[in-house]
Design a protein around this motif. Structure first.
Motif, PDB file in Angstrom:
ATOM      1  N   LEU A 278       0.768  -1.118   0.047  1.00  0.00           N
ATOM      2  CA  LEU A 278       0.100  -0.034  -0.091  1.00  0.00           C
ATOM      3  C   LEU A 278       0.814   1.280  -0.052  1.00  0.00           C
ATOM      4  CD1 LEU A 278      -2.835   1.285   0.239  1.00  0.00           C
ATOM      5  CD2 LEU A 278      -2.778   1.400   2.682  1.00  0.00           C
ATOM      6  N   MET A 279       1.976   1.111   0.921  1.00  0.00           N
ATOM      7  CA  MET A 279       2.755   2.343   0.897  1.00  0.00           C
ATOM      8  C   MET A 279       3.377   2.779  -0.392  1.00  0.00           C
ATOM      9  SD  MET A 279       2.569   3.605   3.917  1.00  0.00           S
ATOM     10  CE  MET A 279       3.972   4.473   4.750  1.00  0.00           C
ATOM     11  N   ILE A 280       3.914   1.616  -1.094  1.00  0.00           N
ATOM     12  CA  ILE A 280       4.687   1.646  -2.343  1.00  0.00           C
ATOM     13  C   ILE A 280       3.691   2.218  -3.263  1.00  0.00           C
ATOM     14  CG2 ILE A 280       5.601   0.483  -4.367  1.00  0.00           C
ATOM     15  CD1 ILE A 280       6.463  -1.483  -2.075  1.00  0.00           C
ATOM     16  N   SER A 281       2.293   1.869  -3.318  1.00  0.00           N
ATOM     17  CA  SER A 281       1.529   2.495  -4.187  1.00  0.00           C
ATOM     18  C   SER A 281       1.062   3.940  -4.042  1.00  0.00           C
ATOM     19  CB  SER A 281       0.173   1.796  -4.320  1.00  0.00           C
ATOM     20  OG  SER A 281      -0.514   2.001  -3.073  1.00  0.00           O
ATOM     21  N   PHE A 282       1.598   4.604  -2.762  1.00  0.00           N
ATOM     22  CA  PHE A 282       1.497   6.038  -2.623  1.00  0.00           C
ATOM     23  C   PHE A 282       2.762   6.648  -2.610  1.00  0.00           C
ATOM     24  CE2 PHE A 282      -2.757   4.821  -0.785  1.00  0.00           C
ATOM     25  CZ  PHE A 282      -3.316   5.996  -0.751  1.00  0.00           C
ATOM     26  N   GLY A 283       3.788   5.726  -3.262  1.00  0.00           N
ATOM     27  CA  GLY A 283       5.103   6.453  -3.678  1.00  0.00           C
ATOM     28  C   GLY A 283       5.825   6.546  -2.215  1.00  0.00           C
ATOM     29  N   LYS A 284       5.496   5.741  -1.114  1.00  0.00           N
ATOM     30  CA  LYS A 284       6.139   5.524   0.281  1.00  0.00           C
ATOM     31  C   LYS A 284       6.614   4.480   0.468  1.00  0.00           C
ATOM     32  CE  LYS A 284       2.658   9.031   1.896  1.00  0.00           C
ATOM     33  NZ  LYS A 284       1.548   9.112   2.897  1.00  0.00           N
ATOM     34  N   HIS A 285       7.691   4.338   1.474  1.00  0.00           N
ATOM     35  CA  HIS A 285       8.166   3.203   1.972  1.00  0.00           C
ATOM     36  C   HIS A 285       7.982   2.834   3.373  1.00  0.00           C
ATOM     37  CE1 HIS A 285      10.686   2.284  -1.496  1.00  0.00           C
ATOM     38  NE2 HIS A 285      10.969   3.779  -1.613  1.00  0.00           N
ATOM     39  N   LEU A 286       7.592   1.990   3.884  1.00  0.00           N
ATOM     40  CA  LEU A 286       7.022   1.519   5.393  1.00  0.00           C
ATOM     41  C   LEU A 286       8.377   1.471   6.228  1.00  0.00           C
ATOM     42  CD1 LEU A 286       4.523   0.321   6.638  1.00  0.00           C
ATOM     43  CD2 LEU A 286       5.485  -1.718   6.734  1.00  0.00           C
ATOM     44  N   SER A 287       8.061   2.140   7.274  1.00  0.00           N
ATOM     45  CA  SER A 287       9.302   2.424   8.247  1.00  0.00           C
ATOM     46  C   SER A 287       8.930   1.598   9.484  1.00  0.00           C
ATOM     47  CB  SER A 287       9.325   3.736   8.510  1.00  0.00           C
ATOM     48  OG  SER A 287      10.118   4.194   9.653  1.00  0.00           O
ATOM     49  N   GLU A 288       9.886   1.388  10.244  1.00  0.00           N
ATOM     50  CA  GLU A 288       9.739   0.826  11.632  1.00  0.00           C
ATOM     51  C   GLU A 288       9.136   1.588  12.731  1.00  0.00           C
ATOM     52  OE1 GLU A 288      10.660  -2.569  12.926  1.00  0.00           O
ATOM     53  OE2 GLU A 288      10.364  -2.827  10.597  1.00  0.00           O
ATOM     54  N   ASP A 289       9.280   2.917  12.230  1.00  0.00           N
ATOM     55  CA  ASP A 289       8.784   3.816  13.177  1.00  0.00           C
ATOM     56  C   ASP A 289       7.131   4.278  12.733  1.00  0.00           C
ATOM     57  OD1 ASP A 289       9.217   5.749  15.381  1.00  0.00           O
ATOM     58  OD2 ASP A 289       8.966   7.312  13.874  1.00  0.00           O
ATOM     59  N   ASP A 290       6.622   3.671  11.830  1.00  0.00           N
ATOM     60  CA  ASP A 290       5.197   3.980  11.464  1.00  0.00           C
ATOM     61  C   ASP A 290       4.235   3.128  12.294  1.00  0.00           C
ATOM     62  OD1 ASP A 290       5.854   5.486   9.276  1.00  0.00           O
ATOM     63  OD2 ASP A 290       6.007   3.737   7.875  1.00  0.00           O
TER      64      ASP A 290
END
Length: 382
Positions: A278-290
């Motif tokens: 999902l994050m990739i589809s928004f141009g983002k990367h999942l972080s451990e701090d998310d």
């Protein structure tokens, strides 16, 4: 502005505003408790009788010695709460200060803060405060907020700003008894199966986590991926999150690391993979701090009301017993109690003290006590 004295009272006047409209006002001079000359005035009345009645109320209050009530007529609830808190905070326990400050700033002020203290009536209070809160919070929480407000109003009465506390007899609907607000193990499994069929992966994962860990809703909403140890099968609770933001857990006992079953870890792995995509589809990367639980439409952390509405939807569709979000915590506890898990272990897992567990789940322990008596009798019979 030119004023003209009326025939009705020496302190009553009329004038013409900028639109040439006739209006009335009063100006009343009196002496306060220290002998200092003061004046109370108000303008803008459209009718002479309205201005006259208001003037008589002021005069009556002064004659009755209610001078503070007159002087504080324009004091807002927000202003009074600040005065009350600052005046008394050094006399309260630290936990009481923190709790009352939180309730004042996040609950009372947003709903009632702009209203004048002397003008708030019981009907308005119930409509704007009690009824609105019951839409979002449990009756128990609303009763707590109401109690805090009543204490502040009692202080206003003691300070002679108000004549009486008109909110004392307001009754908050009683919350569902905890003995009813839980599922048995079989009911829980049926509920989770239905939930998985109808709800999205975020809602299902959070509900499973709540049921399998006994976490509070705010604790679950405050979880970040860094709090999950996939190898060690543990989850750490380090914060809580709700509509009022992020803060420390409820008590010092609430900071904890708990073991979880493999089924939950497996679900979290599946959900984490979904979150990454999902994050990739928004141009983002999942972080451990998310934060773990996110909205599929925005990738932002989910709202604190999402799960409550989801539970309502599923239980209604499947005609299942309706429990609250907190009922999942009670479900976890009662299942552990039924398996004769020691109270200390349960309290550590829930982030409570043993005393709190005994007080909250006394009905379950009572049932076990009856079973133990029967078991002892059976043993003697053998």
């Amino acid at each position: 502005m030119k004023m003209y004295k009326t025939d009705k009272d020496d302190d009553l006047y009329y004038y013409f505003n900028a639109k040439k409209e006739k209006r009335w006002l009063y100006r009343y001079r009196y002496y306060d408790a220290f002998g200092k000359r003061r004046e109370k005035s108000k303008q803008g009345f459209k009718k002479e009788n309205e201005a006259y009645r208001a003037l008589l109320e002021v005069k009556t209050a002064v004659l009755n010695g209610d001078i503070k009530e007159v002087e504080n007529e324009n004091l807002t609830i927000s202003e009074w709460l600040d005065i009350w808190y600052e005046t008394n905070k050094n006399q309260w326990e630290i936990s009481t200060c923190e709790n009352r400050k939180l309730i004042i700033e996040t609950i009372i002020k947003p709903l009632l803060g702009k209203i004048k203290l002397t003008k708030l009536d019981k009907v308005t209070y119930k409509r704007l405060f009690i009824n609105e809160l019951l839409k979002e919070y449990s009756p128990g929480s609303v009763a707590q907020y109401h109690a805090t407000f009543k204490i502040s109003i009692n202080a206003a009465v003691d300070s002679e700003i108000l004549r009486r506390n008109r909110f004392n007899k307001i009754i908050i609907p009683q919350p569902k008894k905890e003995s009813e607000n839980f599922y048995t193990a079989s009911e829980l499994r049926e509920f989770l199966e239905a939930f998985k069929r109808y709800e999205n992966i975020t809602n299902y994962t959070m509900v499973e986590l709540l049921a399998f860990t006994g976490m509070r809703r705010g604790e679950a909403m405050g979880l970040k991926w860094s709090d999950v140890d996939f190898e060690g099968l543990t989850i750490s609770i380090n914060r809580t999150r709700d509509a009022n933001g992020i803060r420390s857990p409820k008590t010092k006992n609430s900071y904890r690391t708990i073991k979880v079953i493999g089924e939950l870890i497996t679900q979290l792995k599946v959900y984490r993979k979904w979150c990454k995509e999902l994050m990739i589809s928004f141009g983002k990367h999942l972080s451990e701090d998310d934060f773990i639980f996110i909205n599929k439409s925005t990738t932002k952390p989910i709202s604190h009301t999402v799960i409550r509405y989801a539970i309502d939807r599923v239980t209604k569709k499947e005609n299942l017993k309706r429990i609250t979000v907190h009922g999942l915590r009670h479900t976890h506890a009662t299942i552990l109690i039924s398996k004769r898990i020691p109270v200390k272990v349960i309290s550590d897992r829930l982030g409570n003290t043993p005393e709190m567990v005994l007080n909250t789940y006394g009905h379950s322990f009572k049932e076990l006590e009856e079973e133990s008596v029967e078991a002892f009798a059976d043993a003697l019979a053998l």
